[in-house]
Design a protein around this motif. Structure first.
Motif, PDB file in Angstrom:
ATOM      1  N   LYS A  96       0.711  -1.409  -0.010  1.00  0.00           N
ATOM      2  CA  LYS A  96      -0.073  -0.096   0.072  1.00  0.00           C
ATOM      3  C   LYS A  96       0.867   1.251   0.087  1.00  0.00           C
ATOM      4  O   LYS A  96       0.521   2.225  -0.139  1.00  0.00           O
ATOM      5  CB  LYS A  96      -0.907   0.073   1.148  1.00  0.00           C
ATOM      6  CG  LYS A  96      -2.035  -0.985   1.097  1.00  0.00           C
ATOM      7  CD  LYS A  96      -3.163  -0.546   1.770  1.00  0.00           C
ATOM      8  CE  LYS A  96      -4.499  -1.452   1.387  1.00  0.00           C
ATOM      9  NZ  LYS A  96      -5.649  -1.211   2.222  1.00  0.00           N
ATOM     10  N   LYS A  97       2.057   1.111   0.291  1.00  0.00           N
ATOM     11  CA  LYS A  97       2.884   2.361   0.127  1.00  0.00           C
ATOM     12  C   LYS A  97       3.546   2.460  -1.019  1.00  0.00           C
ATOM     13  O   LYS A  97       3.414   3.636  -1.846  1.00  0.00           O
ATOM     14  CB  LYS A  97       4.290   2.139   1.033  1.00  0.00           C
ATOM     15  CG  LYS A  97       3.979   2.303   2.588  1.00  0.00           C
ATOM     16  CD  LYS A  97       5.131   2.297   3.346  1.00  0.00           C
ATOM     17  CE  LYS A  97       4.663   2.287   4.652  1.00  0.00           C
ATOM     18  NZ  LYS A  97       5.785   2.309   5.622  1.00  0.00           N
ATOM     19  N   CYS A  98       4.074   1.683  -2.006  1.00  0.00           N
ATOM     20  CA  CYS A  98       4.645   1.817  -3.208  1.00  0.00           C
ATOM     21  C   CYS A  98       3.555   1.297  -4.335  1.00  0.00           C
ATOM     22  O   CYS A  98       4.231   1.357  -5.575  1.00  0.00           O
ATOM     23  CB  CYS A  98       6.003   1.523  -3.277  1.00  0.00           C
ATOM     24  SG  CYS A  98       6.024  -0.369  -3.197  1.00  0.00           S
ATOM     25  N   ASN A  99       2.654   0.751  -3.896  1.00  0.00           N
ATOM     26  CA  ASN A  99       1.596   0.278  -5.072  1.00  0.00           C
ATOM     27  C   ASN A  99       2.234  -1.006  -6.001  1.00  0.00           C
ATOM     28  O   ASN A  99       1.655  -1.365  -6.974  1.00  0.00           O
ATOM     29  CB  ASN A  99       1.041   1.227  -5.944  1.00  0.00           C
ATOM     30  CG  ASN A  99      -0.420   1.319  -6.234  1.00  0.00           C
ATOM     31  OD1 ASN A  99      -0.981   0.454  -5.318  1.00  0.00           O
ATOM     32  ND2 ASN A  99      -0.652   1.935  -7.053  1.00  0.00           N
ATOM     33  N   ALA A 100       3.220  -1.671  -5.494  1.00  0.00           N
ATOM     34  CA  ALA A 100       3.867  -2.764  -6.337  1.00  0.00           C
ATOM     35  C   ALA A 100       3.413  -3.937  -5.753  1.00  0.00           C
ATOM     36  O   ALA A 100       3.143  -4.094  -4.547  1.00  0.00           O
ATOM     37  CB  ALA A 100       5.606  -2.658  -6.215  1.00  0.00           C
ATOM     38  N   SER A 101       3.362  -5.048  -6.745  1.00  0.00           N
ATOM     39  CA  SER A 101       3.073  -6.180  -6.283  1.00  0.00           C
ATOM     40  C   SER A 101       4.109  -7.263  -5.269  1.00  0.00           C
ATOM     41  O   SER A 101       5.424  -6.960  -5.459  1.00  0.00           O
ATOM     42  CB  SER A 101       2.536  -7.080  -7.409  1.00  0.00           C
ATOM     43  OG  SER A 101       2.638  -8.604  -7.084  1.00  0.00           O
ATOM     44  N   VAL A 102       3.497  -7.655  -4.046  1.00  0.00           N
ATOM     45  CA  VAL A 102       4.304  -8.306  -3.181  1.00  0.00           C
ATOM     46  C   VAL A 102       4.582  -9.597  -3.591  1.00  0.00           C
ATOM     47  O   VAL A 102       5.707 -10.346  -3.391  1.00  0.00           O
ATOM     48  CB  VAL A 102       3.610  -8.353  -1.955  1.00  0.00           C
ATOM     49  CG1 VAL A 102       4.426  -9.162  -0.767  1.00  0.00           C
ATOM     50  CG2 VAL A 102       3.550  -6.853  -1.604  1.00  0.00           C
TER      51      VAL A 102
END
Length: 104
Positions: A96-102
């Protein structure tokens, strides 16, 4: 579950606060997680066929899921996660901070 096996997590509460480690095992029915080399306790064991000498054994104890936060692989910070539905119908977790897939 906001964490899965082999995720990197940071402890946000308790005596191990601030340390990071890899998730070894998740117990969803109990809401607990075991993190590699954190929350180590000593257990006194009797001699057995597997361990003929017995003695004091150190092993990781479980930590509550609410006390760990997932560390994002791209921004390297502990973060909250959300779930997205992809075009092919699968779900993936995202930072939710950098909007990248985990998920890999």
């Amino acid at each position: 579950m906001h964490v899965k096996k082999d995720d990197m997590v940071k402890i946000i509460a308790g005596k191990e606060r601030g340390k990071t480690g890899k998730v070894l095992r998740i117990m969803p029915d109990k809401g607990r997680v075991i993190v590699e080399s954190l929350n180590v306790v000593k257990r006194h064991t009797r001699p057995s066929q597997l361990n003929p000498e017995g003695g004091i054994v150190e092993k990781e104890a479980a930590i509550s899921l609410s006390n760990v936060m997932l560390v994002c692989g791209s921004c390297n910070e502990p973060t909250r996660t959300g779930v997205r539905k992809l075009e092919d119908g699968n779900k993936t977790r995202y930072c939710k901070k950098c909007n990248a897939s985990v998920d890999k």
